[in-house]
Design a protein around this motif. Sequence first.
Motif, PDB file in Angstrom:
ATOM      1  N   MET A   1       0.858  -1.186   0.000  1.00 32.78           N
ATOM      2  CA  MET A   1       0.000   0.000   0.000  1.00 32.78           C
ATOM      3  C   MET A   1       0.891   1.231   0.000  1.00 32.78           C
ATOM      4  SD  MET A   1      -3.054   1.044   2.676  1.00 32.78           S
ATOM      5  CE  MET A   1      -4.217  -0.164   2.117  1.00 32.78           C
ATOM      6  N   GLY A   2       0.631   2.132  -0.959  1.00 29.54           N
ATOM      7  CA  GLY A   2       1.435   3.338  -1.105  1.00 29.54           C
ATOM      8  C   GLY A   2       1.169   4.365  -0.013  1.00 29.54           C
ATOM      9  N   GLY A   3       1.965   5.426  -0.021  1.00 29.34           N
ATOM     10  CA  GLY A   3       1.863   6.461   1.002  1.00 29.34           C
ATOM     11  C   GLY A   3       0.507   7.150   1.044  1.00 29.34           C
ATOM     12  N   TRP A   4       0.009   7.570  -0.128  1.00 31.33           N
ATOM     13  CA  TRP A   4      -1.285   8.251  -0.149  1.00 31.33           C
ATOM     14  C   TRP A   4      -2.419   7.294   0.195  1.00 31.33           C
ATOM     15  CZ3 TRP A   4      -2.378  12.976   0.653  1.00 31.33           C
ATOM     16  CH2 TRP A   4      -1.528  13.997   0.225  1.00 31.33           C
ATOM     17  N   GLN A   5      -2.274   6.021  -0.188  1.00 33.63           N
ATOM     18  CA  GLN A   5      -3.319   5.057   0.153  1.00 33.63           C
ATOM     19  C   GLN A   5      -3.448   4.921   1.667  1.00 33.63           C
ATOM     20  OE1 GLN A   5      -2.077   1.757  -2.548  1.00 33.63           O
ATOM     21  NE2 GLN A   5      -4.294   1.517  -2.777  1.00 33.63           N
ATOM     22  N   LYS A   6      -2.326   4.903   2.360  1.00 30.31           N
ATOM     23  CA  LYS A   6      -2.354   4.823   3.829  1.00 30.31           C
ATOM     24  C   LYS A   6      -3.006   6.057   4.436  1.00 30.31           C
ATOM     25  CE  LYS A   6       1.676   1.875   4.184  1.00 30.31           C
ATOM     26  NZ  LYS A   6       3.081   1.775   4.571  1.00 30.31           N
ATOM     27  N   VAL A   7      -2.684   7.221   3.875  1.00 31.77           N
ATOM     28  CA  VAL A   7      -3.296   8.466   4.362  1.00 31.77           C
ATOM     29  C   VAL A   7      -4.808   8.419   4.150  1.00 31.77           C
ATOM     30  CG1 VAL A   7      -3.451  10.970   3.988  1.00 31.77           C
ATOM     31  CG2 VAL A   7      -1.212   9.849   4.051  1.00 31.77           C
ATOM     32  N   HIS A   8      -5.236   8.006   2.953  1.00 29.17           N
ATOM     33  CA  HIS A   8      -6.669   7.927   2.669  1.00 29.17           C
ATOM     34  C   HIS A   8      -7.358   6.907   3.577  1.00 29.17           C
ATOM     35  CE1 HIS A   8      -6.817  10.710  -0.627  1.00 29.17           C
ATOM     36  NE2 HIS A   8      -5.855  10.073  -1.269  1.00 29.17           N
ATOM     37  N   LEU A   9      -6.691   5.789   3.842  1.00 28.39           N
ATOM     38  CA  LEU A   9      -7.259   4.778   4.736  1.00 28.39           C
ATOM     39  C   LEU A   9      -7.442   5.355   6.138  1.00 28.39           C
ATOM     40  CD1 LEU A   9      -8.172   1.872   5.242  1.00 28.39           C
ATOM     41  CD2 LEU A   9      -5.779   1.308   5.738  1.00 28.39           C
ATOM     42  N   ALA A  13     -11.057   6.023   7.692  1.00 26.65           N
ATOM     43  CA  ALA A  13     -11.447   5.258   8.882  1.00 26.65           C
ATOM     44  C   ALA A  13     -11.745   6.182  10.063  1.00 26.65           C
ATOM     45  CB  ALA A  13     -10.351   4.259   9.244  1.00 26.65           C
ATOM     46  N   MET A  14     -10.888   7.169  10.269  1.00 29.47           N
ATOM     47  CA  MET A  14     -11.132   8.118  11.367  1.00 29.47           C
ATOM     48  C   MET A  14     -12.390   8.935  11.099  1.00 29.47           C
ATOM     49  SD  MET A  14      -8.918   7.367  13.549  1.00 29.47           S
ATOM     50  CE  MET A  14      -9.370   8.601  14.725  1.00 29.47           C
ATOM     51  N   GLY A  15     -12.637   9.257   9.838  1.00 28.78           N
ATOM     52  CA  GLY A  15     -13.840  10.003   9.480  1.00 28.78           C
ATOM     53  C   GLY A  15     -15.106   9.213   9.765  1.00 28.78           C
ATOM     54  N   VAL A  16     -15.095   7.909   9.450  1.00 28.15           N
ATOM     55  CA  VAL A  16     -16.269   7.076   9.750  1.00 28.15           C
ATOM     56  C   VAL A  16     -16.464   6.987  11.260  1.00 28.15           C
ATOM     57  CG1 VAL A  16     -17.205   4.730   9.624  1.00 28.15           C
ATOM     58  CG2 VAL A  16     -16.224   5.789   7.585  1.00 28.15           C
ATOM     59  N   LEU A  17     -15.373   6.835  11.998  1.00 22.11           N
ATOM     60  CA  LEU A  17     -15.466   6.815  13.461  1.00 22.11           C
ATOM     61  C   LEU A  17     -16.040   8.137  13.986  1.00 22.11           C
ATOM     62  CD1 LEU A  17     -14.863   5.392  16.167  1.00 22.11           C
ATOM     63  CD2 LEU A  17     -12.598   6.438  16.066  1.00 22.11           C
ATOM     64  N   LEU A  18     -15.562   9.252  13.452  1.00 20.92           N
ATOM     65  CA  LEU A  18     -16.077  10.560  13.879  1.00 20.92           C
ATOM     66  C   LEU A  18     -17.520  10.770  13.421  1.00 20.92           C
ATOM     67  CD1 LEU A  18     -12.873  12.687  13.364  1.00 20.92           C
ATOM     68  CD2 LEU A  18     -13.978  12.135  15.535  1.00 20.92           C
ATOM     69  N   LEU A  53     -19.788  11.295   3.652  1.00 25.53           N
ATOM     70  CA  LEU A  53     -19.433  11.335   2.232  1.00 25.53           C
ATOM     71  C   LEU A  53     -17.925  11.444   2.041  1.00 25.53           C
ATOM     72  CD1 LEU A  53     -20.071  11.783  -0.849  1.00 25.53           C
ATOM     73  CD2 LEU A  53     -20.147  14.219  -0.283  1.00 25.53           C
ATOM     74  N   GLY A  54     -17.315  12.421   2.681  1.00 25.76           N
ATOM     75  CA  GLY A  54     -15.870  12.613   2.544  1.00 25.76           C
ATOM     76  C   GLY A  54     -15.085  11.415   3.042  1.00 25.76           C
ATOM     77  N   SER A  55     -15.542  10.799   4.104  1.00 26.28           N
ATOM     78  CA  SER A  55     -14.860   9.636   4.665  1.00 26.28           C
ATOM     79  C   SER A  55     -14.944   8.442   3.719  1.00 26.28           C
ATOM     80  CB  SER A  55     -15.472   9.272   6.020  1.00 26.28           C
ATOM     81  OG  SER A  55     -15.377  10.360   6.900  1.00 26.28           O
ATOM     82  N   LEU A  56     -16.108   8.227   3.135  1.00 25.96           N
ATOM     83  CA  LEU A  56     -16.265   7.108   2.208  1.00 25.96           C
ATOM     84  C   LEU A  56     -15.466   7.310   0.926  1.00 25.96           C
ATOM     85  CD1 LEU A  56     -20.048   6.242   2.668  1.00 25.96           C
ATOM     86  CD2 LEU A  56     -18.054   5.089   3.658  1.00 25.96           C
ATOM     87  N   VAL A  57     -15.366   8.553   0.459  1.00 21.64           N
ATOM     88  CA  VAL A  57     -14.532   8.829  -0.722  1.00 21.64           C
ATOM     89  C   VAL A  57     -13.080   8.474  -0.409  1.00 21.64           C
ATOM     90  CG1 VAL A  57     -13.578  10.678  -2.169  1.00 21.64           C
ATOM     91  CG2 VAL A  57     -16.041  10.578  -1.729  1.00 21.64           C
ATOM     92  N   ASN A  58     -12.603   8.875   0.765  1.00 23.22           N
ATOM     93  CA  ASN A  58     -11.227   8.555   1.152  1.00 23.22           C
ATOM     94  C   ASN A  58     -11.028   7.056   1.324  1.00 23.22           C
ATOM     95  OD1 ASN A  58      -9.240  10.931   1.719  1.00 23.22           O
ATOM     96  ND2 ASN A  58     -11.265  11.671   2.285  1.00 23.22           N
ATOM     97  N   VAL A  85      -8.203  14.947   1.225  1.00 24.48           N
ATOM     98  CA  VAL A  85      -7.924  14.904   2.666  1.00 24.48           C
ATOM     99  C   VAL A  85      -8.306  16.224   3.320  1.00 24.48           C
ATOM    100  CG1 VAL A  85      -6.058  14.792   4.370  1.00 24.48           C
ATOM    101  CG2 VAL A  85      -6.157  13.114   2.513  1.00 24.48           C
ATOM    102  N   VAL A  86      -7.901  17.336   2.734  1.00 26.32           N
ATOM    103  CA  VAL A  86      -8.222  18.653   3.300  1.00 26.32           C
ATOM    104  C   VAL A  86      -9.727  18.902   3.258  1.00 26.32           C
ATOM    105  CG1 VAL A  86      -7.906  21.156   3.021  1.00 26.32           C
ATOM    106  CG2 VAL A  86      -5.944  19.610   2.828  1.00 26.32           C
ATOM    107  N   GLY A  87     -10.379  18.497   2.175  1.00 27.75           N
ATOM    108  CA  GLY A  87     -11.835  18.642   2.083  1.00 27.75           C
ATOM    109  C   GLY A  87     -12.545  17.905   3.200  1.00 27.75           C
ATOM    110  N   ASN A  88     -12.079  16.694   3.493  1.00 27.25           N
ATOM    111  CA  ASN A  88     -12.692  15.923   4.575  1.00 27.25           C
ATOM    112  C   ASN A  88     -12.467  16.602   5.925  1.00 27.25           C
ATOM    113  OD1 ASN A  88     -14.238  13.448   4.848  1.00 27.25           O
ATOM    114  ND2 ASN A  88     -12.582  12.764   6.168  1.00 27.25           N
TER     115      ASN A  88
END
Length: 135
Positions: A1-9, A13-18, A53-58, A85-88
């Motif tokens: 998994m690449g760097g941006w993929q980890k950031v998006h994950l 995940a944190m967005g869904v939790l929030l 929405l933003g969390s699911l896109v990420n 990421v910034v949008g979320n």
Amino acid sequence: MGGWQKVHLWVGAMGVLLFLVSGAYMNSNFPDLYGGNMMVRMMYRANHVYLLLGSLVNLGLAMVTLAPLLGAWRWVRGGASLLLVVGNLLLLFAFWWEPAAQRIDRPLTFWGLILLMAGTGALLLAWFKRDAETG
């Protein structure tokens, strides 16, 4: 998994939790939170859904493997990821700040959604570019 993929994950995940935490917050504090003002109530609910929405896109972006791009298109994809990421993050701040402040103009929500749209559009352009290169 690449760097941006980890950031998006992580962001997704944190967005869904929030999203779940904000739902519990609304559930335990409504109707005191909006004091009978239906506009404020709908602002909370809308921002709650925008956060999801933003969390699911990420999360969706974290789960796909994107073919490598060369040159400037690589930077377009990185910029698109940053926009998402910034949008979320803007949508997260918008949930907590804008309804409570009763701001009808909702600048954080507006720009958060614009960044999600721009990031998604840039990724789509990069995908078409990659698809054209590979035939």
